[in-house]
Scaffold this active site. Sequence first.
Site, PDB file in Angstrom:
ATOM      1  N   HIS A  63       0.857  -1.192   0.000  1.00  0.00           N
ATOM      2  CA  HIS A  63       0.000   0.000   0.000  1.00  0.00           C
ATOM      3  C   HIS A  63       0.885   1.232   0.000  1.00  0.00           C
ATOM      4  CE1 HIS A  63      -3.699  -2.279   0.993  1.00  0.00           C
ATOM      5  NE2 HIS A  63      -2.843  -3.081   1.599  1.00  0.00           N
ATOM      6  N   HIS A  98      -8.510 -10.508  -0.966  1.00  0.00           N
ATOM      7  CA  HIS A  98      -8.459 -10.361   0.491  1.00  0.00           C
ATOM      8  C   HIS A  98      -9.474 -11.359   1.042  1.00  0.00           C
ATOM      9  CE1 HIS A  98      -7.962  -7.905   4.311  1.00  0.00           C
ATOM     10  NE2 HIS A  98      -8.878  -8.810   4.605  1.00  0.00           N
ATOM     11  N   ASP A 117       2.420  -6.251   2.654  1.00  0.00           N
ATOM     12  CA  ASP A 117       1.183  -5.585   3.108  1.00  0.00           C
ATOM     13  C   ASP A 117       1.533  -4.372   3.967  1.00  0.00           C
ATOM     14  OD1 ASP A 117      -1.492  -5.053   3.170  1.00  0.00           O
ATOM     15  OD2 ASP A 117      -2.000  -6.568   4.660  1.00  0.00           O
ATOM     16  N   ALA A 176      -6.567  -0.392  10.736  1.00  0.00           N
ATOM     17  CA  ALA A 176      -5.789  -1.628  10.565  1.00  0.00           C
ATOM     18  C   ALA A 176      -4.644  -1.374   9.595  1.00  0.00           C
ATOM     19  CB  ALA A 176      -6.685  -2.736  10.034  1.00  0.00           C
TER      20      ALA A 176
HETATM   21  O1  DOR Z   1      -4.200  -4.209   7.873  1.00  0.00           O
HETATM   22  C1  DOR Z   1      -4.556  -3.920   6.749  1.00  0.00           C
HETATM   23  N1  DOR Z   1      -4.384  -2.683   6.250  1.00  0.00           N
HETATM   24  N2  DOR Z   1      -5.145  -4.862   5.997  1.00  0.00           N
HETATM   25  C2  DOR Z   1      -5.692  -4.561   4.804  1.00  0.00           C
HETATM   26  O2  DOR Z   1      -6.226  -5.440   4.182  1.00  0.00           O
HETATM   27  C3  DOR Z   1      -5.692  -3.173   4.293  1.00  0.00           C
HETATM   28  C4  DOR Z   1      -4.603  -2.409   4.869  1.00  0.00           C
HETATM   29  C5  DOR Z   1      -4.743  -0.924   4.627  1.00  0.00           C
HETATM   30  O3  DOR Z   1      -5.048  -0.528   3.506  1.00  0.00           O
HETATM   31  O4  DOR Z   1      -4.526  -0.145   5.565  1.00  0.00           O
HETATM   32 ZN    ZN Z   2      -3.203  -5.043   1.937  1.00  0.00          ZN
END
Ligand code: DOR
Ligand code: ZN
Length: 332
Positions: free
Chosen positions: A13, A130, A236, A252
């Site tokens: 990301h 996902h 991730d 998250a």
């Molecule tokens: O912990 C996560 N953060 N899991 C995800 O699937 C998305 C990601 C986020 O984009 O922040």
């Molecule tokens: Zn992710």
Amino acid sequence: MLALQSPLDMHLHLREQEMLQLVAPLSARSFAGAVIMPNLVQPVNSRDRLVSYRRAIVSACGTDTFIPYMTLFFREYTREELLAVRQDIIGIKLYPAGITTQSDAGVRDFDSIAATVSLLEELDIPLLVHGESSGFVMDRETEFLQVYAKLAGNFPKLRVVMEHISTAASLEFLERYNNVAATVTLHHLLLTLDDVAGGLLQPHLFCKPIAKTPRDRDALRQAVLQGHPQLMFGSDSAPHPRHAKECCGCAAGIFSAPVALPMLVQLFDGAGCLEALQTFVTGNAVRFYRIKPPEKMVQLRQKSWRVPEVYGTVRPFLAGQELQWSFADQDN
Ligand code: DOR
Ligand code: ZN
């Protein structure tokens, strides 16, 4: 000294604007390329948005060699749309609606997606998923295996990627399908739920899927250390500003980009399995995705450094901890 040839991060990301400027160079320093997630505030779900996002990423990476392997956010696509974008993407990323950060536009009804999935199979476009249900948080990934089974079974030529697997059950599932591969994060190789919530709550270790049991973590670790051919590294790395993590309603995501490669080396070296690392960070992804990453040698040396407490507005994974391996060109 250790030289890795074209290491790749198959799940990343990068966000947009200032956050993109802050985090993209840290991935570009470590990796020859990365699979870029499309869950922006406005999802990347058209060719126009994809092209402008890719341009912004390339510009944020400066002079480092780094290929952004772009993904489109899953929705119903027509054949024409997919044909037009096929050369620009490595795959389509499917989120169940509401399951994680910026996934409201995701899939609500898995019975309604067959037409688009069938086109992906026909056009040989990988589907990245996902894989979590909306059930009890520790069971979500396992409950979702039935969806994976339908996708992989009903569309046997479709290449499916189970993103960021976190359970031993997912590993067992993988054994049954040769059109399925999975990404594994650094944090799911290191953490269990105890690290997140067993003592004082650790918001910076909160992510989706949540870290699971010691048995799950150890099964994942053993599989990657033994060079499991269906497992690819995907960090991730998911940065959120501190105010979105250190609050009521913590977002998250774990920001691991600056530590991912040095910590992976430490993990594989500590287990005496360094030779399996190149397979995990390059070989398996190249084979599954049929990509030819740019040549880029990344050198690390056994010299310790302390992970900064913050990068700009973001607290990194392993903040303040001493790591044993650093980049050969690192100053500290
Ligand atoms: O912990 C996560 N953060 N899991 C995800 O699937 C998305 C990601 C986020 O984009 O922040
Ligand atoms: Zn992710």
